[in-house]
Write a protein that holds these residues in place. Structure first.
Motif, mmCIF file in Angstrom:
data_model
loop_
_atom_site.group_PDB
_atom_site.id
_atom_site.type_symbol
_atom_site.label_atom_id
_atom_site.label_comp_id
_atom_site.label_asym_id
_atom_site.label_seq_id
_atom_site.Cartn_x
_atom_site.Cartn_y
_atom_site.Cartn_z
ATOM 1 N N UNK A 1 0.831 -1.182 0.000
ATOM 2 C CA UNK A 1 0.000 0.000 0.000
ATOM 3 C C UNK A 1 0.875 1.244 0.000
ATOM 4 N N UNK A 2 0.527 2.212 -0.838
ATOM 5 C CA UNK A 2 1.278 3.470 -0.869
ATOM 6 C C UNK A 2 0.790 4.401 0.231
ATOM 7 N N UNK A 3 1.715 5.095 0.848
ATOM 8 C CA UNK A 3 1.388 6.043 1.903
ATOM 9 C C UNK A 3 1.465 7.486 1.417
ATOM 10 N N UNK A 4 1.355 7.678 0.113
ATOM 11 C CA UNK A 4 1.387 9.030 -0.440
ATOM 12 C C UNK A 4 0.667 9.048 -1.776
ATOM 13 N N UNK A 5 0.322 10.243 -2.210
ATOM 14 C CA UNK A 5 -0.245 10.462 -3.532
ATOM 15 C C UNK A 5 0.468 11.655 -4.139
ATOM 16 N N UNK A 6 0.877 11.522 -5.384
ATOM 17 C CA UNK A 6 1.567 12.608 -6.094
ATOM 18 C C UNK A 6 0.770 12.942 -7.337
ATOM 19 N N UNK A 7 0.720 14.212 -7.674
ATOM 20 C CA UNK A 7 0.056 14.636 -8.897
ATOM 21 C C UNK A 7 0.768 15.852 -9.455
ATOM 22 N N UNK A 8 0.513 16.160 -10.697
ATOM 23 C CA UNK A 8 0.954 17.406 -11.321
ATOM 24 C C UNK A 8 -0.297 18.146 -11.745
ATOM 25 N N UNK A 9 -0.282 19.443 -11.586
ATOM 26 C CA UNK A 9 -1.452 20.250 -11.912
ATOM 27 C C UNK A 9 -1.121 21.132 -13.104
ATOM 28 N N UNK A 10 -1.947 21.021 -14.117
ATOM 29 C CA UNK A 10 -1.799 21.863 -15.293
ATOM 30 C C UNK A 10 -2.559 23.164 -15.071
ATOM 31 N N UNK A 11 -2.253 24.144 -15.869
ATOM 32 C CA UNK A 11 -2.920 25.427 -15.750
ATOM 33 C C UNK A 11 -4.414 25.287 -16.035
ATOM 34 N N UNK A 12 -5.235 25.767 -15.116
ATOM 35 C CA UNK A 12 -6.688 25.732 -15.258
ATOM 36 C C UNK A 12 -7.256 26.836 -14.376
ATOM 37 N N UNK A 13 -8.456 27.324 -14.660
ATOM 38 C CA UNK A 13 -9.034 28.367 -13.806
ATOM 39 C C UNK A 13 -9.215 27.918 -12.356
ATOM 40 N N UNK A 14 -9.551 26.621 -12.150
ATOM 41 C CA UNK A 14 -9.733 26.106 -10.787
ATOM 42 C C UNK A 14 -9.445 24.609 -10.775
#
Length: 117
Positions: A1-14
């Motif tokens: 089981x992973x104890x973290x979550x990673x993401x990348x956020x692209x440009x968006x109004x919200x």
């Protein structure tokens, strides 16, 4: 089981991160208002305080009828019951992170909540 979550956020109004990251104790959103625009509603909360960090640009927030100027680098904490509305400047957009957490729920933090090994 992973104890973290990673993401990348692209440009968006919200972008709301609660589902993307599986948040269980906070809501975090990344927001951009184009120049001359505003959040289209005034709001308050039942139990959550909000902490805002201005990433870039400039604008203002009206909190309980008080106008506060905002520029990159500013931090603002708003009590749940306070009515608020955000505006971008007429000549510049404003980008900000909003962190929403239950007021008075922080019992420990930093080193007092850490388990040092």
């Amino acid at each position: 089981m992973e104890n973290y979550t990673k993401t990348s956020v692209q440009s968006a109004p919200r972008v709301e991160l609660h589902n993307i990251l599986g948040l269980t104790g906070a809501e975090i959103s990344i927001n951009t208002l184009p120049s001359g625009q505003k959040v289209p509603f005034i709001h308050s909360h039942k139990q959550n305080e909000e902490i805002y960090y201005i990433i870039g640009g400039k604008g203002k927030v009206i909190i309980d009828n008080e106008e506060i100027s905002l520029v990159a680098g500013d931090w603002v904490r708003i009590s749940p019951q306070a009515e608020r509305q955000f505006f971008a400047a007429s000549d510049d957009s404003i980008s900000y992170i909003c962190i929403q957490v239950k007021a008075n729920s922080l019992e420990e933090y930093t080193a007092s909540d850490a388990i040092i090994k």
